[in-house]
Design a protein around this motif. Structure first.
Motif: not given
Length: 692
Positions: A547-550, A566-576, A668-670
């Motif tokens: 989805v654009d913007g996700s 099950r609905t899931s998403i993987e996100v990168a670790s926040p920087a810094g 969650v995603v928003t």
């Protein structure tokens, strides 16, 4: 075709006055994508103005000569289609350049199977051109249509740019404005006193000017100026941007309806508002089909943007449209009555399509569609359109029809689902806008009709007769590989996911597509058979949505053994910051997420800690790996009970998938959009309209 080759379109087919140009690509990683764009150039090799540049925020020409038909999933990737009406192209336009651009740090070398295809009005492919040497380029000119002595030819260009869409646009006479200047323009323009609407919002994600996409590549957005043309510019060097101009960008706004309804004046909830299209209890499926057809065709005729949106992809020209229902046409001893006839007039020529409609989940009948194809061929009509609750899949025709190769006139057969109709209506009235408020209200009434439980136009709503036996066999562990019922369930699951994407994209105003992790040219039947064997093995149906913007790919898993979604998403670790600071930052953006959200820490080699949000809020350190391993990201998951029935009832499986995706995206995603993730490109979609 090979790179640099050219060919006359009239030598390839007889119906080349209007063509469809398709750009396609695939990605085995499942995360590759690009955006198409079209430039109209004069004899000097440059655009005439803003209106000659077409992209995702400026998808169509007012005269109908160019129409970006949108992105659609294929069995091994995605495809962008562009309708080009060459017969109506202004005389001062000598070249139509077809390009595509990447965004963020992505390059075309990340994509497989880069290919351009040109088809005639009926959808019959005329030529193809594949690009096999893409590497670090972030923009590509795939090819161009050009005039030679009043005839149109095609040239396979295959020229790449390291400088992205901004570099490409500069070479064709587009001035570059950087993000900082764009914001300054907006602020100064807002007080200019000319009464015009400023086209760009003052944010880095909504740059001014038509080349808004360029901002997401790290380049500047663009707008036209006088610049020297470059026929086929070299990849090694992009020309320097001309001096920037600080002038306000203005736009003519289109009308959209507010998402929140006005406060009702009814005394109580039993009062029902009057509707333009009431939905009574129909006595028969035939009555339901007749009413749905008439309501849809009336809306298409009266709202030009809506009618054009639905017919452009079928090869119809832009022109005056009229539609008719229950027309009697001679056919042998017994006349036939298609549910509808659509006619479009342009420059004294007529384009005609017959429409066959089904509602309430009723299947299309091959014999009926065959009759209409035969009638259209004899009467020199251009198309037959089928409309039903079903969603078409590549390599899996809904109905098989025979074509008489001896006939000179070709009839194209297209399919449209009710979910697609609702999607296009919602995109126009909630996000993209129409010309006046009355048209927006008319589309709102149409959408209310389509979504009403009695209309029978809900879209795909039945997992089919194989669903219950397969679920039972999975539960009892008796489902064997090679069982054709498993393939049927996989196909139904794919249709459901495509419909989920249409509904979600319509609500968000963003592109939403299923991810296909396959190489171009793979056999659709073999791929579905492999997925069916996997279902027999582990009892799970899986899918991924982009989805654009996700911040990442949204994954859906239906476990038929446990009855859980099950609905899931993987996100990168926040920087810094330290790992603990990163964990706290993640939990802070999830303040309003459900307490039962599962959070799993991702580390190299797997095996990171996991827990629910409820337990992690007072103890963020529980997310840290005990062995001090580096955190690569986080996986967020929600679990939900799976409906048992095959249909779209409250307890149905389809309804439960819709609800699961809605809940996960909303709660969650928003909230993840505010999470810093330098490895994920920021949204490239500008919120502002294009200058008039």
């Amino acid at each position: 075709m090979s790179k640099g080759a050219n060919v006359g379109l009239t030598s390839l087919g007889e119906d080349t006055g209007s063509v469809t140009v398709s750009l396609s690509w695939s990605s085995t990683a499942g995360d590759g994508d690009a955006d198409v764009s079209v430039l109209l150039l004069g004899p000097d090799g440059k655009v005439r103005g803003d209106e000659d540049f077409y992209f995702y925020n400026h998808p169509s020409a007012a005269d109908g000569t160019v129409h970006l038909l949108g992105k659609s999933p294929t069995d091994d990737g995605s495809e962008d289609r562009i309708g080009v009406d060459l017969a109506a192209m202004p005389a001062e336009v000598s070249r139509v350049v077809v390009a595509a651009s990447q965004y963020g740090t992505a390059t075309f070398g990340d994509l497989d199977g880069l290919r351009l295809t040109v088809s005639d009005r009926s959808g019959e492919p005329l030529l193809g051109f594949s690009i096999g040497d893409a590497s670090i380029e972030t923009a590509f000119v795939f090819g161009e249509l050009y005039r030679r002595e009043d005839a149109w030819k095609f040239r396979a260009v295959g020229q790449g740019y390291e400088s992205g869409l901004a570099g490409l646009a500069t070479d064709f006479g587009i001035d570059i404005v950087d993000d900082t200047d764009a914001e300054t323009e907006t602020e100064t323009g807002a007080g200019a006193g000319d009464g015009a609407d400023v086209a760009a919002a003052a944010s880095s994600t909504a740059p001014a000017g038509p080349v808004a996409a360029a901002a997401a590549t790290g380049e500047a957005p663009a707008r036209p100026v006088e610049a020297a043309p470059v026929p086929v510019p070299p990849i090694e060097a992009a020309p320097a941007a001309p001096a920037r101009k600080r002038t306000a960008r203005t736009a003519k706004k289109k009308v959209t309806l507010p998402k929140a309804e006005k406060k009702s004046l009814a005394e109580n909830d039993t009062w029902r508002p009057a509707r333009l299209f009431p939905v009574p209890s129909f006595r028969s499926d035939k009555e339901r089909e007749m009413r749905a057809t008439s309501v849809l065709l009336a809306a298409m005729t009266e709202v030009p943007e809506f009618g054009r949106r639905l017919t452009a992809g079928f090869g119809a020209p832009a022109g005056r449209m009229q539609a008719f229902t229950e027309v009697s046409l001679p056919h042998g001893d017994t006349p036939k009555r298609p549910d509808g006839v659509i006619r479009v007039e342009r420059a004294g020529k007529l384009w005609t399509a017959l429409l066959e409609t089904k509602t309430n989940g009723n299947p299309l009948k091959a014999e009926q569609v065959q009759n209409y194809v035969d009638i259209a061929a004899r009467r020199a009509y251009e198309a037959v359109i089928t409309l039903s609750n079903d969603v078409a899949l590549e390599g899996r025709p809904l109905v098989d029809v025979k074509r008489d190769a001896r006939r000179k006139h070709k009839v194209s057969l297209w399919h449209l689902s009710w979910a697609e109709v609702a999607h296009q209506a919602q995109m126009l009235i909630r996000h993209e806008g129409v010309s006046n408020e009355a048209h927006a209200w008319l589309l709102q009434e149409l959408l209310h009709y389509l979504q009403h439980e009695n209309s029978g136009c809900h879209g795909f709503q039945n997992m089919g007769p194989a669903w219950v036996p397969v679920r039972g066999a999975v539960d009892s562990e008796t489902l064997c590989q090679g069982d054709p019922r498993a393939v049927e369930v996989v196909e139904s699951w794919e249709r459901l996911i495509r419909q989920v994407c249409l509904r979600l994209g319509g609500e968000l105003g963003q592109k939403a597509l299923p991810v296909q992790r396959a190489r171009r040219g793979s056999d659709p039947g073999a791929r579905r058979a492999a997925l069916a064997d996997a279902l027999c093995e582990d009892g799970r149906l899986t899918a991924e949505l982009r989805v654009d913007g996700s911040p990442g790919v949204l994954a859906i898993t239906a476990d038929l053994r446990t009855g859980k979604l099950r609905t899931s998403i993987e996100v990168a670790s926040p920087a810094g910051g330290s790992p603990l600071i990163c964990a706290k930052r993640l939990l802070r953006v999830l303040t309003h997420a459900p307490a039962d959200l599962h959070v799993e820490t991702l580390v190299d080699g797997g095996g990171g800690p996991r827990s629910t949000l409820e337990r992690l809020r007072p103890e963020p350190a529980d997310l840290l790996p005990k062995d001090g391993a580096a955190i690569t990201g986080f996986r967020l998951s929600l679990f939900k009970g799976m409906g048992g029935a095959r249909g779209n009832a409250e307890s149905g499986f389809i309804r439960s998938v819709d609800d699961a995706v809605d809940r996960f995206h909303t709660t969650v995603v928003t909230h993840l959009v505010g999470l810093e993730r330098p490895s994920v490109p920021r949204s490239r979609r500008a919120e502002s309209p294009v200058p008039a």
